[in-house]
Scaffold this motif. Structure first.
Motif, PDB file in Angstrom:
ATOM      1  N   ALA A  77       0.837  -1.203   0.000  1.00 15.90           N
ATOM      2  CA  ALA A  77       0.000   0.000   0.000  1.00 15.90           C
ATOM      3  C   ALA A  77       0.871   1.251   0.000  1.00 15.90           C
ATOM      4  N   VAL A  78       1.915   1.243   0.792  1.00 15.38           N
ATOM      5  CA  VAL A  78       2.826   2.385   0.825  1.00 15.38           C
ATOM      6  C   VAL A  78       3.496   2.543  -0.544  1.00 15.38           C
ATOM      7  N   ASP A  79       3.924   1.443  -1.122  1.00 18.37           N
ATOM      8  CA  ASP A  79       4.568   1.497  -2.437  1.00 18.37           C
ATOM      9  C   ASP A  79       3.624   2.053  -3.501  1.00 18.37           C
ATOM     10  N   ARG A  80       2.373   1.564  -3.496  1.00 21.02           N
ATOM     11  CA  ARG A  80       1.400   2.053  -4.485  1.00 21.02           C
ATOM     12  C   ARG A  80       1.111   3.537  -4.277  1.00 21.02           C
ATOM     13  N   ALA A  81       1.012   3.966  -3.024  1.00 19.05           N
ATOM     14  CA  ALA A  81       0.754   5.376  -2.750  1.00 19.05           C
ATOM     15  C   ALA A  81       1.911   6.244  -3.224  1.00 19.05           C
ATOM     16  N   ARG A  82       3.130   5.771  -3.017  1.00 23.21           N
ATOM     17  CA  ARG A  82       4.301   6.526  -3.463  1.00 23.21           C
ATOM     18  C   ARG A  82       4.249   6.741  -4.974  1.00 23.21           C
ATOM     19  N   GLU A  83       3.712   5.741  -5.687  1.00 27.28           N
ATOM     20  CA  GLU A  83       3.590   5.820  -7.148  1.00 27.28           C
ATOM     21  C   GLU A  83       2.385   6.656  -7.581  1.00 27.28           C
ATOM     22  N   GLY A  84       1.543   7.035  -6.628  1.00 26.17           N
ATOM     23  CA  GLY A  84       0.347   7.801  -6.955  1.00 26.17           C
ATOM     24  C   GLY A  84      -0.859   6.949  -7.294  1.00 26.17           C
ATOM     25  N   ALA A  85      -0.765   5.644  -7.090  1.00 31.65           N
ATOM     26  CA  ALA A  85      -1.862   4.710  -7.386  1.00 31.65           C
ATOM     27  C   ALA A  85      -2.696   4.512  -6.116  1.00 31.65           C
ATOM     28  N   PHE A  86      -3.517   5.506  -5.805  1.00 41.80           N
ATOM     29  CA  PHE A  86      -4.217   5.514  -4.520  1.00 41.80           C
ATOM     30  C   PHE A  86      -5.342   4.497  -4.426  1.00 41.80           C
TER      31      PHE A  86
ATOM     32  N   GLU B 138      -5.258   1.557  -5.805  1.00 40.30           N
ATOM     33  CA  GLU B 138      -4.535   0.311  -5.533  1.00 40.30           C
ATOM     34  C   GLU B 138      -4.025   0.292  -4.092  1.00 40.30           C
ATOM     35  N   ALA B 139      -3.574   1.424  -3.614  1.00 37.15           N
ATOM     36  CA  ALA B 139      -3.099   1.506  -2.232  1.00 37.15           C
ATOM     37  C   ALA B 139      -4.222   1.171  -1.260  1.00 37.15           C
ATOM     38  N   GLU B 140      -5.400   1.720  -1.508  1.00 38.75           N
ATOM     39  CA  GLU B 140      -6.555   1.427  -0.643  1.00 38.75           C
ATOM     40  C   GLU B 140      -6.929  -0.047  -0.711  1.00 38.75           C
ATOM     41  N   ALA B 141      -6.836  -0.632  -1.894  1.00 41.65           N
ATOM     42  CA  ALA B 141      -7.130  -2.068  -2.028  1.00 41.65           C
ATOM     43  C   ALA B 141      -6.132  -2.903  -1.232  1.00 41.65           C
ATOM     44  N   GLU B 142      -4.874  -2.489  -1.250  1.00 42.43           N
ATOM     45  CA  GLU B 142      -3.862  -3.201  -0.465  1.00 42.43           C
ATOM     46  C   GLU B 142      -4.127  -3.063   1.033  1.00 42.43           C
ATOM     47  N   LEU B 143      -4.515  -1.857   1.458  1.00 46.41           N
ATOM     48  CA  LEU B 143      -4.853  -1.678   2.875  1.00 46.41           C
ATOM     49  C   LEU B 143      -6.020  -2.587   3.259  1.00 46.41           C
ATOM     50  N   ASP B 144      -7.039  -2.652   2.418  1.00 44.97           N
ATOM     51  CA  ASP B 144      -8.184  -3.517   2.704  1.00 44.97           C
ATOM     52  C   ASP B 144      -7.777  -4.986   2.769  1.00 44.97           C
ATOM     53  N   ALA B 145      -6.923  -5.406   1.836  1.00 43.75           N
ATOM     54  CA  ALA B 145      -6.459  -6.802   1.846  1.00 43.75           C
ATOM     55  C   ALA B 145      -5.667  -7.083   3.121  1.00 43.75           C
ATOM     56  N   GLY B 146      -4.847  -6.131   3.529  1.00 43.46           N
ATOM     57  CA  GLY B 146      -4.082  -6.297   4.764  1.00 43.46           C
ATOM     58  C   GLY B 146      -4.986  -6.417   5.971  1.00 43.46           C
ATOM     59  N   ARG B 147      -6.031  -5.606   5.991  1.00 39.44           N
ATOM     60  CA  ARG B 147      -6.976  -5.682   7.117  1.00 39.44           C
ATOM     61  C   ARG B 147      -7.675  -7.045   7.150  1.00 39.44           C
ATOM     62  N   GLY B 148      -7.900  -7.622   5.986  1.00 42.37           N
ATOM     63  CA  GLY B 148      -8.470  -8.978   5.940  1.00 42.37           C
ATOM     64  C   GLY B 148      -7.531  -9.997   6.564  1.00 42.37           C
ATOM     65  N   GLY B 149      -6.240  -9.844   6.307  1.00 38.28           N
ATOM     66  CA  GLY B 149      -5.252 -10.735   6.918  1.00 38.28           C
ATOM     67  C   GLY B 149      -5.204 -10.586   8.425  1.00 38.28           C
ATOM     68  N   ILE B 150      -5.309  -9.350   8.885  1.00 39.58           N
ATOM     69  CA  ILE B 150      -5.348  -9.110  10.338  1.00 39.58           C
ATOM     70  C   ILE B 150      -6.578  -9.780  10.942  1.00 39.58           C
ATOM     71  N   ALA B 151      -7.720  -9.664  10.271  1.00 36.53           N
ATOM     72  CA  ALA B 151      -8.953 -10.286  10.778  1.00 36.53           C
ATOM     73  C   ALA B 151      -8.797 -11.797  10.883  1.00 36.53           C
TER      74      ALA B 151
ATOM     75  N   VAL C 159      -0.050   6.501   3.232  1.00 36.29           N
ATOM     76  CA  VAL C 159      -0.970   6.652   2.096  1.00 36.29           C
ATOM     77  C   VAL C 159      -1.592   8.044   2.131  1.00 36.29           C
ATOM     78  N   GLU C 160      -2.032   8.465   3.296  1.00 36.42           N
ATOM     79  CA  GLU C 160      -2.650   9.794   3.409  1.00 36.42           C
ATOM     80  C   GLU C 160      -1.639  10.907   3.135  1.00 36.42           C
ATOM     81  N   LEU C 161      -0.417  10.740   3.605  1.00 40.11           N
ATOM     82  CA  LEU C 161       0.616  11.741   3.342  1.00 40.11           C
ATOM     83  C   LEU C 161       0.929  11.850   1.857  1.00 40.11           C
ATOM     84  N   TYR C 162       1.097  10.716   1.202  1.00 42.97           N
ATOM     85  CA  TYR C 162       1.352  10.736  -0.240  1.00 42.97           C
ATOM     86  C   TYR C 162       0.163  11.321  -0.997  1.00 42.97           C
ATOM     87  N   ARG C 163      -1.031  10.987  -0.573  1.00 39.68           N
ATOM     88  CA  ARG C 163      -2.227  11.525  -1.221  1.00 39.68           C
ATOM     89  C   ARG C 163      -2.246  13.058  -1.095  1.00 39.68           C
TER      90      ARG C 163
END
Length: 109
Positions: free
Chosen positions: A27-36, A38-51, A97-101
């Motif tokens: 998510a951080v990598d995608r945000a750095r690239e400006g692909a927000f 995709e970054a949000e999708a990665e954050l959501d996928a990560g939250r699924g792993g935490i769950a 992600v928010e900082l890059y955004r």
């Protein structure tokens, strides 16, 4: 809960927490690239792993709450460490992600 069950729960914690951490890093990598999106999708996928990791953790906690003996192993300690690191990095990744955004003028939510 027998030793084998504790080991399996520990492996589940490690696998899911590791997967979550990888998604948060992506998510951080995608945000750095400006692909927000995709970054949000990665954050959501990560939250699924935490769950999923939490499910294994809750099973262990429930056993202990019922008075069952759980053998504390290095593997279980390692698993808890993975989960806590992933949970901590979730908030760091969200912040990045928010900082890059904001840097790109996308607005901060």
């Amino acid at each position: 809960m027998d030793k084998e069950a504790v080991q399996m729960a520990s492996v589940g914690l490690i696998a899911n927490a590791g997967d979550a951490f990888s998604h948060f890093r992506a998510a951080v990598d995608r945000a750095r690239e400006g692909a927000f999106d995709e970054a949000e999708a990665e954050l959501d996928a990560g939250r699924g792993g935490i769950a999923e990791a939490h499910k294994a953790q809750i099973d262990l906690l429930a056993c202990e709450a019922r008075g069952e003996d759980l053998e504390l192993t290095l593997l279980l300690v390692h698993a808890q460490d993975h989960l806590m690191n992933a949970m901590t990095f979730e908030s760091v990744a969200q912040e990045f992600v928010e900082l890059y955004r904001g840097r790109r003028g996308e607005g901060v939510s």
